[in-house]
Design an enzyme around this catalytic site. Structure first.
Site, PDB file in Angstrom:
ATOM      1  CG  ASP A  92      -2.052  -0.896   1.208  1.00 36.61           C
ATOM      2  OD1 ASP A  92      -2.108  -1.749   0.289  1.00 36.61           O
ATOM      3  OD2 ASP A  92      -2.923  -0.790   2.088  1.00 36.61           O
ATOM      4  CG  HIS A 149       3.003  -8.533   1.409  1.00 36.73           C
ATOM      5  ND1 HIS A 149       2.499  -9.637   2.060  1.00 36.73           N
ATOM      6  CD2 HIS A 149       2.763  -7.478   2.225  1.00 36.73           C
ATOM      7  CE1 HIS A 149       1.959  -9.263   3.222  1.00 36.73           C
ATOM      8  NE2 HIS A 149       2.119  -7.950   3.347  1.00 36.73           N
ATOM      9  CB  SER A 252      10.852   3.654   4.605  1.00 38.43           C
ATOM     10  OG  SER A 252      11.988   4.196   3.984  1.00 38.43           O
TER      11      SER A 252
END
Length: 285
Positions: A92, A149, A252
């Site tokens: 995201d 991921h 980050s």
């Protein structure tokens, strides 16, 4: 406007970046109930954190701020694209830049670029694998889900810990600090995939308490002085599409590098456009 942007980033050159980040990490691990609950609730309200997708939606149920910040989300809220010729988005966030790697350079922002070789810790041979390839840089804001991921099945071959600065990685700093992502401390994970070699770069930033990888635990801190590398034999670490690669303990940026090939970016991938974990990102032809 550019002058004011540069003035705003001057304090980042002056503060003790690593000391401040270590302190922030320690504070974020504190479990004092009154303070912890107040900080979490204040943070969630200020940034508009969507807790409806969290496995644990109760803000007071987290043992520390870091537990809240690295919270898990319900898998059904982020279906993972399963087209074998398409890479799924790994996080995201919001697209900072994406596109072609030209003459070994990656675009950081208008007027700024850095080299693949610098990003990967100075390894020229490794950088050659991405000549005329593709890249995408995705910024994770404070409100986002902060686990990252796999976009495709992959076998881990190397992990490179590259020391560096800890500038903020927000859009303002990306516009004003030259070679930002090649200067900040980062962890480079190299994978063998059906698309060829994949460089998966997790970039540190100011007050990022630590970066944690799924196969090794916390990598940074400790901050190091020299580039450090770990080699992995085939079969040591194999991750499937959608598996967790790691997590940021205070947000980050993630950068992915692909080798030369015939690709088309999904129409949803645009500079400054929001991204969701699992959405189609780039298709191989």
């Amino acid at each position: 406007m550019k002058v004011f942007d540069h003035l705003k980033t001057i304090p980042q050159y002056l503060i003790p970046q690593h000391g401040l980040s270590v302190l922030a990490g320690k504070l974020a691990d504190k479990k004092n109930l009154r303070i912890k609950n107040w900080v979490i609730k204040t943070f969630a309200k200020h940034y508009g954190v969507d807790m409806s997708i969290a496995v644990e939606p109760d803000l007071t149920a987290y043992e520390s701020f870091n537990d809240f910040f690295t919270r898990a989300i319900r898998p059904e809220t982020r279906p993972i694209c399963d087209d074998p010729d398409t890479l799924a988005c790994p996080v995201d966030g919001a697209v900072s830049q994406f596109g072609k790697i030209t003459n070994g350079d990656i675009i950081q922002a208008k007027g700024h670029s850095y080299t693949v070789q610098d990003l990967l810790g100075g390894d020229a041979k490794l950088a050659e694998q991405f000549e005329d390839g593709e890249f995408i840089t995705i910024y994770l804001s404070p409100k986002d889900y902060h686990r990252y991921h796999m976009p495709i099945d992959g076998k881990l071959t190397r992990m490179i810990h590259v020391p560096g600065k800890l500038f903020s990685v927000n859009p303002l700093t990306a516009r004003t600090v030259p070679r930002l992502f090649a200067r900040n401390e980062r962890v480079v994970a190299m994978f063998d995939t059906d698309f060829g070699p994949l460089a998966y770069v997790a970039v540190g930033a100011t007050i990022v308490g630590s970066m944690e990888m799924a196969w090794s635990g916390i990598v940074t801190p400790p901050t190091i002085k020299d580039v450090s590398e770990t080699q992995y034999a085939e079969g040591d670490v194999t991750l499937k599409r959608g598996d967790e690669v790691g997590r940021f303990r205070l947000g980050s940026t993630v950068i992915l590098l692909l080798p030369k090939g015939s690709y088309s970016w999904d129409e949803s991938i645009k500079n400054e456009a929001p991204t969701l974990l699992g959405q189609p990102m780039v298709k191989r032809h």
